[in-house]
Design a protein around this motif. Structure first.
Motif, PDB file in Angstrom:
ATOM      1  N   PHE A 138      31.832  48.973  40.733  1.00 35.46           N
ATOM      2  CA  PHE A 138      31.587  48.372  42.032  1.00 35.46           C
ATOM      3  C   PHE A 138      31.196  46.915  41.847  1.00 35.46           C
ATOM      4  O   PHE A 138      30.635  46.528  40.820  1.00 35.46           O
ATOM      5  N   GLY A 139      31.488  46.114  42.848  1.00 34.40           N
ATOM      6  CA  GLY A 139      31.055  44.728  42.857  1.00 34.40           C
ATOM      7  C   GLY A 139      30.079  44.504  43.995  1.00 34.40           C
ATOM      8  O   GLY A 139      30.394  44.812  45.152  1.00 34.40           O
ATOM      9  N   PHE A 140      28.906  43.996  43.665  1.00 32.49           N
ATOM     10  CA  PHE A 140      27.842  43.870  44.673  1.00 32.49           C
ATOM     11  C   PHE A 140      27.503  42.421  45.022  1.00 32.49           C
ATOM     12  O   PHE A 140      26.466  42.164  45.636  1.00 32.49           O
ATOM     13  N   THR A 141      28.354  41.475  44.617  1.00 30.93           N
ATOM     14  CA  THR A 141      28.003  40.070  44.851  1.00 30.93           C
ATOM     15  C   THR A 141      27.860  39.756  46.337  1.00 30.93           C
ATOM     16  O   THR A 141      26.922  39.066  46.751  1.00 30.93           O
ATOM     17  N   GLY A 142      28.777  40.256  47.153  1.00 32.57           N
ATOM     18  CA  GLY A 142      28.684  40.002  48.588  1.00 32.57           C
ATOM     19  C   GLY A 142      27.459  40.634  49.202  1.00 32.57           C
ATOM     20  O   GLY A 142      26.838  40.076  50.120  1.00 32.57           O
ATOM     21  N   LEU A 143      27.083  41.805  48.713  1.00 31.38           N
ATOM     22  CA  LEU A 143      25.903  42.490  49.226  1.00 31.38           C
ATOM     23  C   LEU A 143      24.638  41.700  48.918  1.00 31.38           C
ATOM     24  O   LEU A 143      23.732  41.579  49.764  1.00 31.38           O
ATOM     25  N   LEU A 144      24.573  41.138  47.717  1.00 32.83           N
ATOM     26  CA  LEU A 144      23.401  40.343  47.351  1.00 32.83           C
ATOM     27  C   LEU A 144      23.278  39.111  48.242  1.00 32.83           C
ATOM     28  O   LEU A 144      22.185  38.764  48.701  1.00 32.83           O
ATOM     29  N   SER A 167      27.721  40.106  39.327  1.00 27.82           N
ATOM     30  CA  SER A 167      28.257  38.762  39.120  1.00 27.82           C
ATOM     31  C   SER A 167      29.736  38.742  39.489  1.00 27.82           C
ATOM     32  O   SER A 167      30.408  39.775  39.437  1.00 27.82           O
ATOM     33  N   PRO A 168      30.271  37.590  39.873  1.00 27.76           N
ATOM     34  CA  PRO A 168      31.709  37.499  40.198  1.00 27.76           C
ATOM     35  C   PRO A 168      32.568  37.928  39.015  1.00 27.76           C
ATOM     36  O   PRO A 168      32.249  37.643  37.865  1.00 27.76           O
ATOM     37  N   GLU A 169      33.654  38.618  39.311  1.00 23.73           N
ATOM     38  CA  GLU A 169      34.550  39.088  38.259  1.00 23.73           C
ATOM     39  C   GLU A 169      35.329  37.919  37.660  1.00 23.73           C
ATOM     40  O   GLU A 169      35.843  37.071  38.383  1.00 23.73           O
ATOM     41  N   LYS A 170      35.421  37.900  36.321  1.00 24.49           N
ATOM     42  CA  LYS A 170      36.126  36.830  35.627  1.00 24.49           C
ATOM     43  C   LYS A 170      37.463  37.347  35.102  1.00 24.49           C
ATOM     44  O   LYS A 170      37.530  38.453  34.547  1.00 24.49           O
ATOM     45  N   PRO A 171      38.530  36.567  35.233  1.00 20.95           N
ATOM     46  CA  PRO A 171      39.847  36.994  34.733  1.00 20.95           C
ATOM     47  C   PRO A 171      39.831  37.343  33.249  1.00 20.95           C
ATOM     48  O   PRO A 171      40.492  38.295  32.822  1.00 20.95           O
ATOM     49  N   GLU A 172      39.096  36.592  32.461  1.00 16.56           N
ATOM     50  CA  GLU A 172      39.057  36.870  31.021  1.00 16.56           C
ATOM     51  C   GLU A 172      38.366  38.199  30.716  1.00 16.56           C
ATOM     52  O   GLU A 172      38.706  38.878  29.738  1.00 16.56           O
ATOM     53  N   ASP A 173      37.413  38.590  31.570  1.00 13.65           N
ATOM     54  CA  ASP A 173      36.761  39.885  31.386  1.00 13.65           C
ATOM     55  C   ASP A 173      37.717  41.031  31.721  1.00 13.65           C
ATOM     56  O   ASP A 173      37.737  42.057  31.043  1.00 13.65           O
ATOM     57  N   VAL A 174      38.512  40.838  32.765  1.00 17.78           N
ATOM     58  CA  VAL A 174      39.499  41.851  33.146  1.00 17.78           C
ATOM     59  C   VAL A 174      40.549  41.994  32.057  1.00 17.78           C
ATOM     60  O   VAL A 174      40.974  43.116  31.718  1.00 17.78           O
TER      61      VAL A 174
END
Length: 281
Positions: A138-144, A167-174
């Motif tokens: 899950f991504g919670f950046t917007g919720l924070l 934290s925002p998802e990074k292309p290099e992490d994906v």
């Protein structure tokens, strides 16, 4: 004949096993494959949870075969591998065949477990396959941001915070994650090919992560035939009795006490439900 002689004659001779039957031991592998125990009724599969059941199953003196009763949508690849390797180790030590029986679903890690058997059977409605790798979060950046919460994360090591959900998802992490998936997928494919050998067809769809019903799984070589556990065992070992060795349940589950309504328990429940829901269960 004296009274003593009469009594002695009725005692069993040492080493005489009488009319003891041969045994086919059944091990139930039901649930999501995870290193952490689950409070849910469907349970969890990991080496710690099933070790005692496997040991008991392979310990019978007159053991003819071990049957794996599998109902799992998959889960953790490492636990899938550890349980499968333990099954093969015990089977080789004991020198007995292992038969796997898919129930509702033997998919992903559930099929990895099935491949530990020498032969695999499924019901015509069983869902089999899903030879692939998946992970979710899950991504919670917007919720924070909505609630004005500031994320404070401190690390040593440039890649220590990869895929942090806050934290925002990074292309290099994906890209890193996809590379890990590819490596795990290759290991999965190698295991299936090692165990199934020339029984597999050369279908281009075999390792795409797709799932099939029983007869199609037979056609692809993923399973050896259709049939239920009792049907096949009765046919193959007509004089043997079935002995079920179930993994031990956690203490709270044995007492009928559920898990506390904590956030972590709720997330575990959602994750487990999602694993089954991918197959409509």
């Amino acid at each position: 004949m004296s009274v003593t002689d009469k009594l002695t004659s009725r005692l069993p001779v040492l080493g005489d096993r009488g009319d003891r039957k041969d045994v086919v031991a059944v091990v139930k592998l039901h649930g999501v494959i995870t290193p952490t125990p689950s409070p849910l009724a469907r349970g969890a599969i990991n080496l710690g949870a099933v070790e005692s059941a496997l040991t008991r199953a392979f310990a019978h003196d007159r053991l003819k075969a071990v049957a794996l009763q599998i109902n799992s949508p998959g889960g953790a690849p490492t636990q899938s591998g550890l349980v499968a390797e333990r099954i093969r180790q015990l089977a080789d030590e004991k020198g007995v065949p292992v038969l796997a029986f898919a129930e509702d679903v033997a998919a992903s890690g559930g099929y990895w477990l099935a491949c530990a058997a020498d032969e695999i059977y499924a019901h015509r409605t069983s869902m089999v396959g899903s030879i692939g790798v998946i992970s979710g979060g899950f991504g919670f950046t917007g919720l924070l941001e909505r609630f004005g919460i500031e994320r404070r994360l401190h690390t040593a090591g440039a890649n220590k915070s990869r895929l942090d959900p806050f934290s925002p998802e990074k292309p290099e992490d994906v890209e890193w994650l996809k590379n890990m998936h590819s490596q795990l997928h290759e290991l999965f494919v190698e295991w299936v090919k090692e165990r199934r050998g020339d029984r597999l067809t050369d279908s281009a769809d075999l390792f795409t992560g797709d799932v099939w019903l029983g007869q199609k799984a037979v056609d692809l070589g993923l399973v050896d035939g259709l049939g239920s556990l009792r049907e096949i065992v009765r046919e193959r070992y007509p004089d043997a009795e079935i002995s079920v060795a179930e993994p031990k349940k956690p203490l709270l589950a044995r007492l009928g006490i559920g898990a506390p309504a904590a956030a972590s328990a709720l997330l575990d429940a959602v994750t487990t439900k999602a694993a089954w829901s991918r197959f409509g269960l």
